[in-house]
Design an enzyme around this catalytic site. Sequence first.
Site, short mmCIF file in Angstrom:
data_model
loop_
_atom_site.label_atom_id
_atom_site.label_comp_id
_atom_site.label_asym_id
_atom_site.label_seq_id
_atom_site.Cartn_x
_atom_site.Cartn_y
_atom_site.Cartn_z
CE1 TYR A 32 22.22 10.89 3.90
CE2 TYR A 32 24.29 10.72 5.09
CZ TYR A 32 22.98 11.14 5.02
OH TYR A 32 22.41 11.80 6.08
CG HIS A 47 21.90 15.43 1.66
ND1 HIS A 47 21.86 16.75 1.25
CD2 HIS A 47 23.19 15.17 2.00
CE1 HIS A 47 23.07 17.26 1.32
NE2 HIS A 47 23.89 16.34 1.78
#
Length: 254
Positions: A32, A47
Amino acid sequence: MRESMRIELELQTDNFTVIPYNHQYYLASAIYNKIHSANPAYAKRLHNYQKFKFFTFSLLQIRKRVIRKEGIETIDGKAYLYISSPNNEFIENFVAGLLEDGKLRVGNVEFFVRKAKILPIPKKFNILKTISPIYLKTMIETEDGLKTYDLLPNNSKFYENLKNNLKKKYEAFYNEKCDMNFEFEVLKFRPKRMRIKNDIYCRCSEMVFKVWGDYDLIKFGYECGFGEKNSMGFGMVVNVEDKNQKNKKLKTKI
């Protein structure tokens, strides 16, 4: 929809570095972070999408290793990481972030990326082997109300949930009804207890299993992972070409 992609990263750290057994959360965070560095808007969208993320990754594959109480010691400091998604946008943003400094931090361990390679998607599937365990759950009624129960292949619900989960992901990704089906037979499985983060643990399965049915549906599972929590490093498989693999002992990398 764009073509799918699977990549292999050859990683290097110091010799004799110890990697924690439960490192999936660290890998997910590293992935991420790289995406956010390259494309903050895409990272936010990824997300915030709560249902499915449509990517998966392996546990670190460490070939020269010593098993220690505190983790896995990498003799030569080398490890391999596999990442896969049915959408190239995910892979492209991850690779773009990776190219900024050529590093990947997994917890307290910093890896340098020595090589990155695109892997071809198999033309057919027969025997699949997990390189990160498969996780599935169900809800059961108890005296205290509904409780979450982790499923293993010794429970018939495991088979139903695995197939239904894959079809739901396919429908969500392609925004169309999935009329395809597949079947599978578990040849070997080993139960695992994995820590997701902090004090959250789950029971999951390392498996070798035979698959047959609609190629496109099986291919989709190969691309984004089988079972739940794929974006936390669960459900990634490799295609086993050796027809005698099912008679060999299931080796676990972690």
